[in-house]
Motif scaffolding. Structure first.
Motif, PDB file in Angstrom:
ATOM      1  N   GLN A 212      20.027  -6.450 -33.603  1.00  0.00           N
ATOM      2  CA  GLN A 212      18.819  -6.897 -33.323  1.00  0.00           C
ATOM      3  C   GLN A 212      18.869  -7.671 -31.950  1.00  0.00           C
ATOM      4  O   GLN A 212      19.972  -7.856 -31.554  1.00  0.00           O
TER       5      GLN A 212
ATOM      6  N   MET B 115      13.577  -3.258 -26.999  1.00  0.00           N
ATOM      7  CA  MET B 115      14.432  -2.167 -27.456  1.00  0.00           C
ATOM      8  C   MET B 115      15.303  -1.320 -26.462  1.00  0.00           C
ATOM      9  O   MET B 115      16.406  -1.159 -26.785  1.00  0.00           O
TER      10      MET B 115
ATOM     11  N   ARG C 174      16.786  -2.994 -35.079  1.00  0.00           N
ATOM     12  CA  ARG C 174      16.990  -1.696 -35.649  1.00  0.00           C
ATOM     13  C   ARG C 174      17.121  -1.613 -37.084  1.00  0.00           C
ATOM     14  O   ARG C 174      17.896  -2.230 -37.971  1.00  0.00           O
TER      15      ARG C 174
ATOM     16  N   TYR D 256      12.839   0.820 -35.183  1.00  0.00           N
ATOM     17  CA  TYR D 256      12.958  -0.354 -35.068  1.00  0.00           C
ATOM     18  C   TYR D 256      11.672  -0.955 -35.673  1.00  0.00           C
ATOM     19  O   TYR D 256      10.866  -0.191 -35.792  1.00  0.00           O
TER      20      TYR D 256
END
Length: 183
Positions: free
Chosen positions: A40, A74, A126, A136
């Motif tokens: 994360q 991300m 994730r 995600y």
């Protein structure tokens, strides 16, 4: 959350983020990475308050624009993981580009972001993935208030997924940025 390696940066500032993602200038929306690990990432942003935010339309920044904030988190997460793996000698070639392929189960709890005085906190985690696609979950908050949440699929090296006889072509979005489509 802790960084992946002892010598990996545990936090990043705006310029360090911009060096790791394709979004430049005012399109790099994140101010800082506050924490991350292999699963994360947590980031902060204040660009939602700026009058020159490139995602603003009709004098406002709609809540759905929070998806782009999450997508940038991300992207930074992927870059940090690739760097950590390369430093550890575990890396296969890092993906050239990740594409946001889909978003699902998006819930908007507010209509707009530009009228919020608090900084945005973006969290992406994730959930699963491999060398080609990653799933995600994400949230965007202002203080304790949840603004939006959802899931996103990121496709890595999308050109490698083209069907025979298809060609990747550049596609210009309404804001002038370029992505790829197929023929």
């Amino acid at each position: 959350m802790t960084s992946v390696l002892p010598n990996a940066p545990s936090t990043l500032q705006h310029d360090e983020i911009a060096r790791r993602i394709p979004h430049q200038g005012s399109m790099c929306l994140l101010d800082r990475v506050t924490a991350w690990d292999t699963i994360q990432i947590r980031c902060e942003a204040s660009s939602h308050r700026e009058a020159n935010n490139p995602l603003r339309a009709h004098g406002r920044l709609g809540a759905s624009c929070g998806i782009e904030y999450a997508a940038q988190a991300m992207a930074v997460h992927g870059a940090l993981i690739a760097e950590a793996q390369a430093s550890a000698g575990k890396a296969s070639p890092a993906p050239q580009i990740g594409y946001l392929a889909s978003v699902r189960s998006v819930t908007l709890h507010v209509e707009r972001l530009d009228d919020l005085s608090a900084a945005l906190t973006i969290h992406a985690e994730r959930m699963s993935g491999d060398d080609r696609t990653i799933l995600y979950s994400f949230t965007v908050q202002a203080g304790l208030a949840l603004l939006l949440s959802g899931r996103a699929v990121v496709v890595l090296d999308a050109a490698g997924l083209l069907l025979p006889g298809r060609t990747a072509i550049p596609v210009e979005s309404p804001n002038g940025s370029t992505t790829s489509g197929t023929l």
